[in-house]
Design a protein around this motif. Structure first.
Motif, mmCIF file in Angstrom:
data_model
loop_
_atom_site.group_PDB
_atom_site.id
_atom_site.type_symbol
_atom_site.label_atom_id
_atom_site.label_comp_id
_atom_site.label_asym_id
_atom_site.label_seq_id
_atom_site.Cartn_x
_atom_site.Cartn_y
_atom_site.Cartn_z
ATOM 1 N N GLN A 61 8.266 -2.264 -12.874
ATOM 2 C CA GLN A 61 7.991 -3.064 -11.842
ATOM 3 C C GLN A 61 8.197 -4.522 -12.096
ATOM 4 O OE1 GLN A 61 3.903 -1.497 -10.984
ATOM 5 N NE2 GLN A 61 3.106 -3.649 -11.461
ATOM 6 N N LEU A 62 8.170 -5.144 -10.942
ATOM 7 C CA LEU A 62 8.376 -6.861 -11.127
ATOM 8 C C LEU A 62 6.790 -7.178 -10.289
ATOM 9 C CD1 LEU A 62 9.720 -9.406 -11.922
ATOM 10 C CD2 LEU A 62 10.566 -9.636 -9.507
ATOM 11 N N ASN A 78 -0.661 -13.203 5.987
ATOM 12 C CA ASN A 78 -1.485 -13.061 4.905
ATOM 13 C C ASN A 78 -1.075 -11.831 4.268
ATOM 14 O OD1 ASN A 78 -3.361 -13.344 2.840
ATOM 15 N ND2 ASN A 78 -4.985 -12.349 3.986
ATOM 16 N N ASN A 79 0.273 -11.493 4.469
ATOM 17 C CA ASN A 79 0.890 -10.168 3.897
ATOM 18 C C ASN A 79 2.230 -10.352 2.851
ATOM 19 O OD1 ASN A 79 1.551 -7.347 3.460
ATOM 20 N ND2 ASN A 79 2.475 -7.192 5.642
ATOM 21 N N PRO A 80 2.044 -10.705 1.848
ATOM 22 C CA PRO A 80 3.259 -11.078 1.074
ATOM 23 C C PRO A 80 4.240 -10.111 0.702
ATOM 24 C CG PRO A 80 1.107 -11.814 -0.177
ATOM 25 C CD PRO A 80 0.702 -11.101 1.098
ATOM 26 N N SER A 81 3.692 -8.735 0.935
ATOM 27 C CA SER A 81 4.686 -7.749 0.679
ATOM 28 C C SER A 81 5.683 -7.330 1.825
ATOM 29 C CB SER A 81 3.966 -6.506 0.404
ATOM 30 O OG SER A 81 3.146 -6.158 1.576
ATOM 31 N N ALA A 95 13.779 -11.068 -7.118
ATOM 32 C CA ALA A 95 13.526 -9.862 -7.425
ATOM 33 C C ALA A 95 14.972 -8.975 -7.477
ATOM 34 C CB ALA A 95 12.675 -9.035 -6.725
ATOM 35 N N LYS A 96 15.658 -9.252 -6.367
ATOM 36 C CA LYS A 96 16.946 -8.457 -6.244
ATOM 37 C C LYS A 96 17.832 -8.823 -7.209
ATOM 38 C CE LYS A 96 20.315 -7.392 -2.507
ATOM 39 N NZ LYS A 96 20.726 -7.703 -1.225
ATOM 40 N N VAL A 105 8.557 -4.306 -6.104
ATOM 41 C CA VAL A 105 7.908 -5.431 -6.232
ATOM 42 C C VAL A 105 6.325 -5.177 -5.861
ATOM 43 C CG1 VAL A 105 7.632 -7.865 -5.477
ATOM 44 C CG2 VAL A 105 10.014 -6.865 -5.856
ATOM 45 N N LYS A 106 5.511 -5.537 -6.951
ATOM 46 C CA LYS A 106 4.063 -5.347 -6.644
ATOM 47 C C LYS A 106 3.457 -6.812 -6.646
ATOM 48 C CE LYS A 106 4.806 -0.856 -6.947
ATOM 49 N NZ LYS A 106 4.871 -0.140 -5.835
ATOM 50 N N TRP A 107 2.476 -6.740 -5.626
ATOM 51 C CA TRP A 107 1.772 -8.230 -5.617
ATOM 52 C C TRP A 107 0.394 -8.125 -6.260
ATOM 53 C CZ3 TRP A 107 4.006 -12.834 -3.837
ATOM 54 C CH2 TRP A 107 5.250 -12.612 -3.116
#
Length: 298
Positions: A61-62, A78-81, A95-96, A105-107
């Motif tokens: 994971q990144l 407020n939702n980076p994902s 990431a791509k 991708v994990k925040w």
């Protein structure tokens, strides 16, 4: 950061902003007198940038960090994902290029002022409107710059400083900035106020101080100024924008642990996004037109 971290609450301002910033972005890369030579000096060349050989915080994971709350136009709701907002879109584009799907991708949360503290990190890179500076680069790695920053001055429409056409006209103003941002030094170096500069923990605190008359103006990055003027204040007035540090561009960079073997791979990913036009497209969508504010000179 420069960074106002406003409602870093900054709602989507794509509709307010125009294509000038995208052109400016391609013309340069990021940071007060540091640029890529300073920002990546300690980023050792990775043996390979294939996904399977990357040196990651967690295998498979990144891990990407940012502050909380994460404000618009840098993030959305407020939702980076969700991939919306400039910083989120840049992170997923990088990431791509590194070979990760969005689901990989994990925040994680990392406060702005802790991000560039020395020591080990619990993320692969941090995307948080962090300006590249030589001092910060002593403790962490930075990618090459991906956004050129100018500082904006925001006041109320009925303020005696609303019509200021030069930085010298702001010397007598009470000015507020956010803690740990480059805005403080920009004010000291360029405006040279006669009084002390008020420092606040959050953008919300800055805005409240402006509303309550505790300060005459606040200084932060231009995209944030546009957001605050349109979404947080009913009588906000954008006075103008200015750069500092001898004319060298202030730039945002992705932050990595000092000596990270991932730094050179992130730089390669950003180079690809610049050369194929995707970074310019992301900038135009989320941040364009900050350059429309008048320039404030001495």
């Amino acid at each position: 950061m420069s960074s106002l971290r406003p409602p870093r609450s900054r709602g989507r301002i794509a509709a307010i902003l125009g294509a000038a910033a995208a052109v400016a972005l391609l013309a340069s890369a990021c940071a007060p007198k540091s640029d890529s030579s300073t920002s990546t000096a300690s980023g050792s060349a990775a043996a390979s940038c294939s996904t399977s050989s990357l040196a990651l915080y967690k295998s498979g994971q990144l891990t990407v960090a940012t502050d909380s709350p994460a404000y618009s136009p840098w993030f959305d709701n407020n939702n980076p994902s969700d991939g919306k907002g400039f910083e989120s879109a840049v992170a997923y584009a990088v990431a791509k290029e590194l070979g990760f799907s969005a689901s990989q991708v994990k925040w994680v949360t990392e406060s702005f002022d802790n991000s560039y503290a020395p020591g080990s990190k619990n993320f692969d890179f941090d995307a948080n409107e962090i300006s590249i500076t030589p001092t910060r680069a002593k403790a962490v790695d930075f990618s090459t710059g991906y956004y050129d920053v100018t500082q904006g001055v925001l006041t109320l429409s009925n303020s005696k400083y609303a019509g200021a056409a030069a930085l010298s006209a702001l010397k007598g103003a009470k000015i507020g900035v956010q803690v740990s941002t480059t805005s403080y030094q920009a004010v000291i170096n360029e405006i040279k106020p006669s009084g002390s500069v008020s420092v606040y923990n959050t953008t919300d605190d800055e805005v409240n101080a402006l509303k309550n008359g505790q300060v005459d103006a606040i200084v932060t990055d231009m995209p944030t100024v546009f957001y605050l003027a349109s979404a947080e204040l009913t009588n906000g007035k954008i006075v103008g924008q200015f750069s500092y540090d001898g004319g060298s561009p202030e730039q945002f960079g992705l932050l990595l642990q000092k000596g990270s073997k991932l730094t050179s791979c992130v730089d390669q990913a950003l180079a690809k996004l610049k050369s194929n036009g995707e970074l310019a497209s992301i900038t135009k969508q989320w941040l364009s037109d900050a350059a429309d504010a008048p320039e404030l000179t001495q």
